[in-house]
Scaffold this motif. Structure first.
Motif, PDB file in Angstrom:
ATOM      1  N   ILE A  37      17.097  81.055  41.851  1.00 28.85           N
ATOM      2  CA  ILE A  37      15.682  81.263  41.488  1.00 28.85           C
ATOM      3  C   ILE A  37      15.515  80.975  39.997  1.00 28.85           C
ATOM      4  O   ILE A  37      16.423  81.215  39.188  1.00 28.85           O
ATOM      5  N   ALA A  38      14.334  80.429  39.686  1.00 24.71           N
ATOM      6  CA  ALA A  38      13.994  80.180  38.273  1.00 24.71           C
ATOM      7  C   ALA A  38      12.957  81.220  37.881  1.00 24.71           C
ATOM      8  O   ALA A  38      12.033  81.494  38.643  1.00 24.71           O
ATOM      9  N   TYR A  39      13.142  81.792  36.714  1.00 24.32           N
ATOM     10  CA  TYR A  39      12.160  82.776  36.245  1.00 24.32           C
ATOM     11  C   TYR A  39      12.027  82.673  34.737  1.00 24.32           C
ATOM     12  O   TYR A  39      12.831  82.028  34.055  1.00 24.32           O
ATOM     13  N   GLU A  40      10.976  83.307  34.235  1.00 22.75           N
ATOM     14  CA  GLU A  40      10.805  83.355  32.776  1.00 22.75           C
ATOM     15  C   GLU A  40      10.414  84.772  32.391  1.00 22.75           C
ATOM     16  O   GLU A  40       9.986  85.559  33.231  1.00 22.75           O
ATOM     17  N   TRP A  41      10.584  85.074  31.116  1.00 17.34           N
ATOM     18  CA  TRP A  41      10.217  86.408  30.632  1.00 17.34           C
ATOM     19  C   TRP A  41       8.835  86.337  30.024  1.00 17.34           C
ATOM     20  O   TRP A  41       8.572  85.550  29.131  1.00 17.34           O
ATOM     21  N   LYS A  42       7.928  87.170  30.558  1.00 10.47           N
ATOM     22  CA  LYS A  42       6.569  87.206  30.033  1.00 10.47           C
ATOM     23  C   LYS A  42       6.256  88.640  29.664  1.00 10.47           C
ATOM     24  O   LYS A  42       6.299  89.523  30.516  1.00 10.47           O
ATOM     25  N   ASN A  43       5.955  88.865  28.387  1.00 12.00           N
ATOM     26  CA  ASN A  43       5.662  90.219  27.872  1.00 12.00           C
ATOM     27  C   ASN A  43       6.724  91.220  28.328  1.00 12.00           C
ATOM     28  O   ASN A  43       6.418  92.311  28.803  1.00 12.00           O
ATOM     29  N   GLY A  44       7.974  90.813  28.207  1.00 18.43           N
ATOM     30  CA  GLY A  44       9.079  91.706  28.546  1.00 18.43           C
ATOM     31  C   GLY A  44       9.329  91.848  30.035  1.00 18.43           C
ATOM     32  O   GLY A  44      10.157  92.653  30.447  1.00 18.43           O
ATOM     33  N   GLU A  45       8.591  91.106  30.841  1.00 16.46           N
ATOM     34  CA  GLU A  45       8.782  91.227  32.297  1.00 16.46           C
ATOM     35  C   GLU A  45       9.288  89.927  32.894  1.00 16.46           C
ATOM     36  O   GLU A  45       8.890  88.840  32.472  1.00 16.46           O
ATOM     37  N   LYS A  46      10.158  90.068  33.891  1.00 13.93           N
ATOM     38  CA  LYS A  46      10.735  88.915  34.558  1.00 13.93           C
ATOM     39  C   LYS A  46       9.687  88.330  35.525  1.00 13.93           C
ATOM     40  O   LYS A  46       9.197  89.043  36.395  1.00 13.93           O
ATOM     41  N   SER A  47       9.339  87.066  35.316  1.00 17.38           N
ATOM     42  CA  SER A  47       8.298  86.479  36.148  1.00 17.38           C
ATOM     43  C   SER A  47       8.865  85.295  36.935  1.00 17.38           C
ATOM     44  O   SER A  47       9.329  84.306  36.373  1.00 17.38           O
ATOM     45  N   PHE A  48       8.786  85.408  38.264  1.00 18.71           N
ATOM     46  CA  PHE A  48       9.330  84.385  39.160  1.00 18.71           C
ATOM     47  C   PHE A  48       8.559  83.069  39.010  1.00 18.71           C
ATOM     48  O   PHE A  48       7.330  83.070  38.936  1.00 18.71           O
ATOM     49  N   VAL A  49       9.270  81.939  38.954  1.00 20.51           N
ATOM     50  CA  VAL A  49       8.586  80.640  38.834  1.00 20.51           C
ATOM     51  C   VAL A  49       8.770  79.810  40.111  1.00 20.51           C
ATOM     52  O   VAL A  49       7.802  79.366  40.705  1.00 20.51           O
ATOM     53  N   PHE A  50      10.017  79.576  40.520  1.00 17.53           N
ATOM     54  CA  PHE A  50      10.229  78.851  41.778  1.00 17.53           C
ATOM     55  C   PHE A  50      11.645  79.133  42.287  1.00 17.53           C
ATOM     56  O   PHE A  50      12.484  79.663  41.544  1.00 17.53           O
ATOM     57  N   GLU A  51      11.884  78.752  43.539  1.00 12.88           N
ATOM     58  CA  GLU A  51      13.233  78.915  44.072  1.00 12.88           C
ATOM     59  C   GLU A  51      13.835  77.554  44.398  1.00 12.88           C
ATOM     60  O   GLU A  51      13.103  76.572  44.613  1.00 12.88           O
ATOM     61  N   MET A  52      15.144  77.480  44.393  1.00  6.41           N
ATOM     62  CA  MET A  52      15.822  76.217  44.670  1.00  6.41           C
ATOM     63  C   MET A  52      16.766  76.403  45.850  1.00  6.41           C
ATOM     64  O   MET A  52      17.565  77.336  45.873  1.00  6.41           O
ATOM     65  N   ASN A  53      16.646  75.481  46.807  1.00  5.55           N
ATOM     66  CA  ASN A  53      17.452  75.544  48.018  1.00  5.55           C
ATOM     67  C   ASN A  53      18.458  74.393  48.037  1.00  5.55           C
ATOM     68  O   ASN A  53      18.388  73.503  47.177  1.00  5.55           O
ATOM     69  N   PRO A  54      19.399  74.386  48.995  1.00  4.35           N
ATOM     70  CA  PRO A  54      20.385  73.305  49.025  1.00  4.35           C
ATOM     71  C   PRO A  54      19.730  71.918  48.950  1.00  4.35           C
ATOM     72  O   PRO A  54      18.751  71.642  49.637  1.00  4.35           O
ATOM     73  N   GLY A  55      20.253  71.083  48.061  1.00  4.86           N
ATOM     74  CA  GLY A  55      19.712  69.731  47.852  1.00  4.86           C
ATOM     75  C   GLY A  55      18.793  69.652  46.651  1.00  4.86           C
ATOM     76  O   GLY A  55      18.564  68.580  46.094  1.00  4.86           O
ATOM     77  N   ASP A  56      18.218  70.811  46.245  1.00  6.21           N
ATOM     78  CA  ASP A  56      17.320  70.809  45.075  1.00  6.21           C
ATOM     79  C   ASP A  56      18.138  70.709  43.804  1.00  6.21           C
ATOM     80  O   ASP A  56      19.294  71.131  43.758  1.00  6.21           O
ATOM     81  N   LEU A  57      17.496  70.175  42.778  1.00  4.19           N
ATOM     82  CA  LEU A  57      18.180  70.120  41.497  1.00  4.19           C
ATOM     83  C   LEU A  57      17.212  70.367  40.361  1.00  4.19           C
ATOM     84  O   LEU A  57      16.014  70.185  40.496  1.00  4.19           O
ATOM     85  N   ILE A  58      17.744  70.773  39.260  1.00  4.05           N
ATOM     86  CA  ILE A  58      16.929  71.029  38.060  1.00  4.05           C
ATOM     87  C   ILE A  58      17.700  70.498  36.850  1.00  4.05           C
ATOM     88  O   ILE A  58      18.929  70.514  36.839  1.00  4.05           O
TER      89      ILE A  58
END
Lengths: 298, 302
Positions: A37-58
């Motif tokens: 899973i990709a996430y970012e920190w917003k105002n001290g909170e973990k915020s989910f951005v997207f998920e990656m499944n087999p075959g996905d790349l970043i």
């Protein structure tokens, strides 16, 4: 002979931090098994951005375009991943045919260009677009600020460019900006705006704009018709009337008048003068010099 | 491969599994829009042409023409396959990922353009009918000049609006447009974009149920008041509940609609009734039916 540096393959447990922006080196991550899973920190909170499944790349942009990955990447469940760092990628790119590398860079560049162009206006000609917008507003008087705001909402054009185009139309007598701070747009003749947009269209399609290609004979007849009170008449009767005005008027002029809707067919062989069309043609002729100047410069 | 100035490399919509690299000269990617040729890209020496077709066997999205005498290197799809067969799996994944990402970006770009041009289409529809444009082609041409939306996407937009019941398209003309709802929809989108708030015309489900109950109950028990439709409050509260899916109607439940002046409550000496303009209410209900569907349709359309 170049040797390809192999990528790193890893099995990671759920919760393992695979990538941290600012800390991890530039790399490309491919999910082989499991889920990240990709996430970012917003105002001290973990915020989910997207998920990656087999075959996905970043991280393609990180390696090919030197862009940063802005997200934290974490294993959502036990996963198997492949990590390609800069050295590994470069060793493979050196080995690949030049055209294949160029293909990859071209795909990457054109994707970026498409994303970038989303923020830009797409109107092919902003002056034409503004002219058309004002014509459709169908009002003699418009508040400047609100009009610009509405136009920019529709076209994503900048306020500066919208205002510049209004000033241009004003300086070429198509509209008038009045008030202490030019806060009102006056449109004396909305039809003039329609004529100007038609001229732009003619220029773009490289087809002649009919009113500017009239013969002196046709102009004379149009002036005559503009003052003529008529009912529906047959084509022969109209020909006689126009020939009595100028004996040189022939069937070919009559056909051209029909083609350009100076006359409209109302029944089997009955025609009526289209006074609105004649007004439009005469208005275009009255403003010919001005319109041609605008079209030529834009 | 040699091309003379003016020669076409391929036409829009054609299939071709070659990749071309410009060695000498210049080529342009063109598209015909409303009788005009629009240049989309210029390919200079070193540029690649036909990536999408090579990797995904997609038809060309543009015609490509040589602007000057040009020379191209042609690569067969088999050469790509051979090269990829020799490459590690992860490298092949990257190549196909880039191609997929480009296709997605093209798709999103078209979708984005459609969403962006929707207000202009509503604007032209609501204003244009009072002028001269009933013709679909003319409408699409003007939409292109105003916003740059290509005819294919403009047609999608028109079909979406038609599917929502805003008008009918046949014989290349737009028929029976619901001007009032089109204008209200445009106003709602403009308000949402500029004020970043929900427009007053967009109602809560409760308000929509109340208005629906008002329309239904006034059919049998309504009377005219100031050229509008009225109903005794007691009758409305009693009869209306069955049309409002069990919602209990009362003076308090009407507050929002009274504040927005959609309904008016008259309480004088011996009269207590509610009235409103039934045509405006029906248009408002229609707007509220369409509004939530619109975003979904815009995103769902391929």
């Amino acid at each position: 002979m170049y040797k390809v540096i192999p990528p790193v393959q890893m099995c990671v447990k759920a919760g393992f931090i695979v990538f941290k922006p600012d800390e991890s080196p530039k790399q490309l991550i491919i999910v082989e098994e499991g889920k990240l899973i990709a996430y970012e920190w917003k105002n001290g909170e973990k915020s989910f951005v997207f998920e990656m499944n087999p075959g996905d790349l970043i991280g393609v942009a990180a390696l090919l375009e030197k862009e940063e990955i802005h997200y934290h990447i974490e294993a959502a469940i036990d996963s198997k991943i492949t990590i390609i760092d800069e050295e590994c990628m470069e060793s493979q790119l050196i080995k690949a045919p030049v055209w294949l590398v160029a293909l990859m860079k071209s795909l990457s560049l054109r994707t970026r260009e498409l994303k970038k162009s989303r923020k830009q206006t797409r109107s092919p000609n902003l002056l034409q677009s503004m002219t058309l917008f004002l014509y459709y507003k169908n009002a003699k008087e418009l508040p400047l600020f609100e009009t610009i705001q509405e136009y920019c909402f529709q076209t994503r054009s900048s306020i500066k460019s919208a205002y510049a185009n209004l000033k241009y139309l004003h300086s070429n007598n198509m509209i008038c900006l009045k008030g202490d701070n030019e806060e009102t747009i006056f449109i004396d003749e909305p039809m003039l705006l329609s004529i100007l947009t038609d001229c732009f269209s003619s220029k773009q399609s490289q087809s002649p704009y009919y009113p500017f290609h009239l013969s002196p004979l046709e102009k004379e007849c149009l002036l005559f018709l503009s003052k003529y009170n008529s009912s529906e008449l047959e084509s022969g009767a109209w020909l006689n009337i126009l020939q009595s005005q100028n004996p040189l008027f022939s069937a070919s002029e009559w056909i051209r008048f029909q083609e350009h809707r100076i006359f409209v067919k109302v029944s089997e062989d009955k025609f009526l003068i289209h006074q609105e069309k004649i007004r439009e043609v005469l208005l275009a002729l009255e403003n010919e010099k001005n319109i041609k100047k605008i079209i030529l410069c834009n | 491969m040699q091309l003379k100035a003016g020669d076409y490399l391929f036409m829009e919509g054609s299939f071709d599994d070659h990749l071309y690299i410009v060695k000498k000269g210049f080529l342009t990617a063109e598209r015909r829009e409303h009788g005009m040729t629009q240049v989309q890209w210029v390919f200079e020496p070193g540029s690649l042409i036909g990536e999408g077709s090579l990797l995904e066997n997609r038809p060309h999205t543009h015609a490509v023409k040589a602007s000057v005498d040009s020379e191209l290197i042609v690569l067969e799809q088999s050469e790509l396959k051979q090269s990829l067969a020799k490459s590690p799996n992860w490298f092949v994944s990257i190549v196909y990922f880039l191609s997929r990402r480009f296709r997605e970006a093209e798709k999103k770009h078209a979708q984005h353009n459609r969403i962006r041009a929707l207000p202009s289409l509503l604007f032209i529809l609501s204003q244009g009918f009072q002028n001269k444009n009933f013709d679909v082609k003319e409408m699409m041409k003007n939409l292109y000049f105003l916003t740059g939306l290509k005819s294919k996407e403009a047609l999608y937009l028109l079909q979406i609006l038609e599917s929502l019941g805003l008008f009918k398209i046949f014989d290349g003309q737009i028929h029976h447009p619901n001007y009032h709802v089109i204008q209200m929809l445009y106003g709602a989108l403009f308000f949402r974009a500029t004020r970043k708030q929900i427009p007053a015309t967009i109602l809560s489900i409760t308000d929509q149920l109340i208005l629906n109950a008002f329309v239904q109950t006034t059919k049998e028990n309504g009377f005219l008041f100031k050229e509008q439709t009225a109903i005794e409050s007691a009758t409305f509260f009693k009869m209306g509940s069955k049309y409002a899916h069990g919602l209990r109607l009362s003076n308090k439940s009407l507050d929002d609609l009274l504040n927005k002046k959609i309904l008016t409550h008259v309480t004088e000496l011996d009269s207590d009734f509610i009235y409103g303009d039934i045509d405006s209410i029906l248009d408002l209900l229609e707007l509220n039916r369409i509004y939530p569907l619109l975003d979904k349709k815009l995103i769902d359309t391929p």
